[in-house]
Design an enzyme around this catalytic site. Structure first.
Site, PDB file in Angstrom:
ATOM      1  N   LYS A 155       0.851  -1.186   0.000  1.00 34.67           N
ATOM      2  CA  LYS A 155       0.000   0.000   0.000  1.00 34.67           C
ATOM      3  C   LYS A 155       0.880   1.227   0.000  1.00 34.67           C
ATOM      4  CE  LYS A 155      -4.549   0.689   0.374  1.00 34.67           C
ATOM      5  NZ  LYS A 155      -5.604  -0.301   0.092  1.00 34.67           N
TER       6      LYS A 155
HETATM    7  N1  GLU Z   1      -7.330   0.019  -2.939  1.00 31.42           N
HETATM    8  C1  GLU Z   1      -8.105  -1.137  -3.248  1.00 31.42           C
HETATM    9  C2  GLU Z   1      -8.161  -2.056  -2.056  1.00 31.42           C
HETATM   10  O1  GLU Z   1      -7.989  -1.634  -0.937  1.00 31.42           O
HETATM   11  C3  GLU Z   1      -7.671  -1.824  -4.539  1.00 31.42           C
HETATM   12  C4  GLU Z   1      -6.309  -2.405  -4.548  1.00 31.42           C
HETATM   13  C5  GLU Z   1      -5.862  -2.927  -5.903  1.00 31.42           C
HETATM   14  O2  GLU Z   1      -6.672  -3.001  -6.805  1.00 31.42           O
HETATM   15  O3  GLU Z   1      -4.690  -3.257  -6.004  1.00 31.42           O
HETATM   16  O4  GLU Z   1      -8.458  -3.215  -2.160  1.00 31.42           O
END
Ligand code: GLU
Length: 417
Positions: free
Chosen positions: A104
């Protein structure tokens, strides 16, 4: 003691490890992020001044594949939050059984206070500063709170320019024109809708008789609300940062979504006959069949869990419920579909986007949605079945599956050297 989302992650992992009977050595490594990068990002503002923004990219695990997860732009971003969000991605990808670890990123910024040009310069400089650790087979960012397809397009372009060739697979959630997947924009909300339908069916609730409350009308909340509305549910309460609205006969969700789709428009400016203005807390505590928290972490906690009146909670956000609240809700008989299952539709379609990019293919929306439905169906049922079998909550069930997959991969890879 101040709330630390990473403590929540650790407590959940410990709980699952105990049920699985793991010795501490078997899962010790899962408790730590593999790699954490902090960057200070200088940006030339429109007025000529220079501001420096704090940014992070955390790779929690690359055991099952490249790190995967979004980039958040929000004024409250901090290292512990990004670490927790990265770890949740590891478990989310494991529950969905897609070949990724978890990562993240985040930048401490209120994106609504920046011009589009400033946002673009911030994104490009941030991308350049995390470029050494991202890449299609290393770590693949995506949208999260405060970022969108435009931001992903700038990441794709910046990374491609640095590499000297077009590299669409470095990021997902891109505009379709740059190799984005059909269906990715609404995938998280679609997954939330599917999970809501599955759990209602298991509990004998007819969706046409169900009432819904949604906290947070960003991408996830608004799509979930719209798709459930289309399924025949009555969405009676919704909120965003400006507050909430309520209408017992059901809100005109398409009109609300249309209104909110203009940058800068907030619910406080929306009008409709028969609506009552309520607070965010009142939305969370409304007497509905299904509550969808689709905003930020730590919304349902020790303080308010006892006042939650929904029968079912489907977590659109990451980490909206604390571990203490989980116990309170469970004692009250409220059934909760956890984030790592409920909102996994986004990363599942991100995976489809990456697969299409790597093969230079384009799938049709129908095919994407059908593949997503099959994946969600399987993930939901495996979590539901193990939770029933072990007599635990759906969250613990999801972690039993996820942790086992991660620990088994760690076992077969071994510790090098
Ligand atoms: N931000 C989204 C999540 O928390 C998508 C993550 C992604 O598609 O890599 O799942």
């Amino acid at each position: 003691m101040a709330y630390n989302p990473y403590d929540n992650v650790l407590a959940t992992v410990e709980k699952a490890a105990k049920i699985l009977g793991y010795t501490p050595e078997e899962y010790e490594a899962v408790k730590y992020p593999e790699r954490e990068l902090s960057v200070s990002v200088p940006v030339r503002m429109d007025d000529g001044s220079v501001r420096v923004f704090q940014g992070y990219r955390v790779q929690h695990s690359t055991v099952r594949g490249p790190a995967k997860g979004g980039i958040r732009y929000h004024q409250n971003v901090n290292k512990d939050e990004v670490k927790a969000l990265a770890a949740w991605m590891t478990f989310k990808c494991a529950v969905a059984d897609i070949p990724y670890g978890g990562g993240k990123g985040g930048v401490v910024v209120d994106p609504t206070k920046l011009s589009v040009a400033e946002l673009q310069r911030l994104t490009r400089r941030f991308t350049a500063m995390i470029a050494p650790i991202i890449g299609p087979d290393r770590d693949i960012p995506a949208p999260d709170v405060g970022t969108n397809a435009d931001v992903m397009g700038w990441i794709m372009d910046t990374y491609s320019m640095l590499n000297g060739h077009s590299t669409p697979a470095v990021v997902t959630g891109k505009p379709i024109q740059l190799g984005g997947s059909q269906g990715r924009g609404e995938a998280t909300g679609r997954g939330v809708m599917l999970n809501a339908l599955y759990i209602c069916e298991k509990m004998g609730v007819d969706i046409h008789n169900a009432t819904i409350a949604v906290q947070g009308m960003g991408n996830v909340g608004s799509v979930s609300a719209r798709l459930l509305y289309e399924e025949g549910a009555k969405v009676v309460a919704v909120s965003d940062v400006s507050g909430g609205i309520y209408k017992a006969e059901g809100l005109d969700i398409p009109a609300i979504c249309q209104y909110l789709s203009t940058r800068g428009n907030l619910l406080s400016g929306y009008t409709e006959d028969g609506i009552t203005r309520i607070s965010n807390e009142e939305v969370l505590e409304s007497d509905v069949t299904v509550l969808i928290p689709a905003a930020l972490e730590n919304q349902i906690n020790e303080q308010n869990a006892d006042r939650i009146r929904a029968k079912i909670i489907v977590e659109g956000a990451n980490g909206p419920t604390t571990i203490e609240a989980d116990d309170i809700l469970d004692k009250k008989g409220i059934v909760l579909v956890p984030d790592i299952l409920a909102n996994s539709g986004g990363v599942v379609v991100s995976y489809f986007e990456w697969v299409q990019n790597l093969q230079a293919l384009e799938w049709e929306e129908k095919e994407v949605n059908e593949k997503l439905r099959r994946n969600m169906d399987k993930a939901f049922n495996s979590v539901y079945d193990i939770a029933k079998q072990k007599g635990v909550t759906l969250r613990t069930g999801a972690y039993l599956i996820a942790l086992k997959r991660v620990v088994e991969s760690m076992h077969f890879r071994g510790i090098w050297p």
